[in-house]
Design an enzyme around this catalytic site. Structure first.
Site, mmCIF file in Angstrom:
data_model
loop_
_atom_site.group_PDB
_atom_site.id
_atom_site.type_symbol
_atom_site.label_atom_id
_atom_site.label_comp_id
_atom_site.label_asym_id
_atom_site.label_seq_id
_atom_site.Cartn_x
_atom_site.Cartn_y
_atom_site.Cartn_z
ATOM 1 C CD1 TRP A 107 -2.164 -2.270 1.544
ATOM 2 C CD2 TRP A 107 -3.075 -0.977 -0.036
ATOM 3 N NE1 TRP A 107 -3.228 -2.950 1.014
ATOM 4 C CE2 TRP A 107 -3.809 -2.186 0.039
ATOM 5 C CE3 TRP A 107 -3.454 -0.016 -0.967
ATOM 6 C CZ2 TRP A 107 -4.900 -2.454 -0.774
ATOM 7 C CZ3 TRP A 107 -4.549 -0.277 -1.781
ATOM 8 C CH2 TRP A 107 -5.259 -1.481 -1.683
ATOM 9 C CG ASP A 165 -3.636 3.979 4.237
ATOM 10 O OD1 ASP A 165 -4.662 3.729 4.897
ATOM 11 O OD2 ASP A 165 -3.411 3.481 3.124
ATOM 12 C CE LYS A 207 -8.253 -2.204 3.850
ATOM 13 N NZ LYS A 207 -8.372 -3.388 3.001
#
Length: 369
Positions: free
Chosen positions: A101, A176, A200
Site C-alpha cells: 500500500w 493511512d 475493513k
C-alpha cells in the site's frame, strides 16, 4: 442463525448487531417513512445521523478539537492522490515504504509532488520487518511524511507512531490507517492527517474517513478538484457534494456498537485493543508452535489485524481452503501478490472465530503432517 466466520481483508465482516439494526430500519428509519438510502442528505433526518456519527467517532478516537473529521469518497487509493494535492505544495514528500500500500502511495504522489523521496524502506526484507525510525533519511523542509501504519497485504504494523520532531523533522505525519482504525488508540500529537477506507473496520465500502489538523487546510494545489479540497469539504461539513449517506449511517451504527464494547474496565477502542491483542496472540502462538505453518514477519512488527501465514507444503493449499470453507471459515486465501493464507482479525471478528480457525488448523496439521 449461526453465521460463518469471515476473515476477508476488506470489504470485511460487519458486527451482526449492526446488520440487524440496519435491516430493521431499512424501509422506515425511526418512523420517518423513509429508508436512509432514500433521504436527502440535507434533510433534518440525515443531518442528525451525520452529526451523531461525527460526534461518536470523535469520542471513540479521542480526536482533539484542532482536527476536522471529513466523510469523503474514493477510498485509500484516491487519498493517495488527494493527500499530495492538498499537502505537497508542489514540494518534497518523504515516503516510508513498508509494503504494497505504501508502494502505491509513493507511485501516486509522484504525479503531484515536485520530488518524492523514499526516506526508508522495508523492501530489502521483502516487507517482513519495519525500518527503525532512527534510520530514516528525512528531508529538510519536506511538505509531509507518509506512512501506512498497518500494511494489509504484508501484515506489518507500527506498534507506535514515530515522533517526527524527535527525529529532527517539522513535517506533518500522514498515516493511512485504513486497516486498523478503531482497533487501537491514535497518538494525535504525532499526526497531521489520518485517512482510511471504512470497509475493513468501520462499515461498508464507499466511505473514506479523513482526520486533518486545521492548520493543514487551505493549501491545495490549483489542479485539486473542489470536492477533494480538504478546506472546501471541511467548510461544507462534508456536504460540498452528496456524501455517501448509507456508508455514513452504517459507520455510525458501528461507532455506537464500538462504544458498547467492554473488556474488564475498558470500553470502546480501549476494549477493542485488549480483545485484538488476545485474538492475534492466539493465532500467532498457534503458527509459531507449529512445524506445519509459518509467518515470516519479524515478531515486533506483526500486525494484529492482518495475519499472513503459509503452509510449509504449499501443495496442500487448496485442500486447506476447501476444508476451511466446509467448516464456515471464509476468505482465508492470501493476496495474489504474496500467496499463502491471510486471516484478517478486524474488530467484528470475535475470539470464538479465531478459536475455530485455530482448532481447524491444528486438526488439518494432525491429518496431513
Amino acid at each position: 442463525m449461526k453465521r460463518p466466520y469471515n476473515f476477508s481483508a476488506g470489504p470485511a465482516a460487519i458486527p451482526a448487531e449492526v446488520l440487524e439494526q440496519a435491516a430493521a430500519e431499512m424501509l422506515d428509519w425511526h418512523g420517518c417513512g423513509m429508508g436512509v438510502m432514500e433521504m436527502s442528505h440535507r434533510g433534518k433526518e440525515f443531518i442528525s445521523i451525520y452529526e451523531q456519527a461525527e460526534a461518536d467517532l470523535r469520542e471513540l478516537l479521542a480526536v482533539p478539537p484542532a482536527f476536522k473529521i471529513l466523510f469523503m469518497q474514493g477510498g485509500g487509493l484516491a487519498e493517495n492522490a488527494i493527500v499530495p494535492m492538498n499537502l505537497s505544495r508542489a514540494g518534497t514528500v518523504d515516503m516510508i515504504v513498508t509494503g504494497s500500500w505504501s508502494q502505491k502511495s509513493r507511485k501516486e504522489a509522484q504525479k503531484y509532488a515536485a520530488e518524492v523521496r523514499t526516506a526508508a524502506s522495508g523492501e530489502d526484507s521483502h516487507f517482513t520487518t519495519l525500518p527503525a525510525p532512527q534510520t530514516w533519511q528525512l528531508s529538510r523542509g519536506a511538505s509531509y511524511v507518509h506512512l501506512c501504519s498497518n500494511e494489509t497485504i504484508h501484515g506489518v504494523e507500527f506498534q507506535e507512531l514515530p515522533d517526527l520532531r524527535a527525529l529532527g523533522s517539522d513535517a506533518p505525519l500522514v498515516i493511512d490507517f485504513s486497516s486498523h482504525v478503531a482497533s487501537r488508540p491514535v497518538d494525535w500529537s504525532r499526526v497531521g492527517v489520518a485517512f482510511g477506507g471504512a470497509q475493513k473496520n468501520l462499515g461498508p465500502a464507499g466511505l473514506t474517513l479523513v482526520v486533518v489538523r486545521e492548520d493543514l487546510l487551505g493549501h491545495a494545489l490549483p489542479i485539486c478538484p473542489s470536492a477533494f479540497d480538504y478546506r472546501v469539504v471541511a467548510e461544507n461539513q462534508s456536504m460540498f457534494n452528496t456524501p455517501p449517506t448509507w456508508g455514513i449511517y452504517m459507520a455510525g451504527l458501528t461507532f455506537q456498537w464500538l462504544k458498547r464494547q467492554r473488556e474488564g474496565d475498558a470500553t470502546g477502542v480501549a476494549a477493542m485493543e485488549r480483545r485484538n491483542i488476545a485474538k492475534a496472540r492466539l493465532l500467532y502462538d498457534t503458527i509459531d508452535q507449529s512445524q506445519f505453518y509459518v509467518n515470516k514477519v519479524t515478531a515486533n512488527c506483526r500486525s494484529r489485524m492482518n495475519i499472513p501465514f503459509f503452509l510449509r507444503d504449499e501443495s496442500r493449499n487448496d485442500a486447506f481452503l476447501a476444508g476451511a470453507k466446509a467448516r464456515g471459515l471464509l476468505q482465508l486465501k492470501g493476496h495474489k501478490s504474496v500467496g499463502g493464507m491471510r486471516a484478517s482479525l478486524y474488530n467484528a471478528m470475535p475470539i470464538e472465530g479465531v478459536q475455530a480457525l485455530v482448532d481447524y488448523m491444528q486438526e488439518f496439521e494432525r491429518q496431513h503432517a
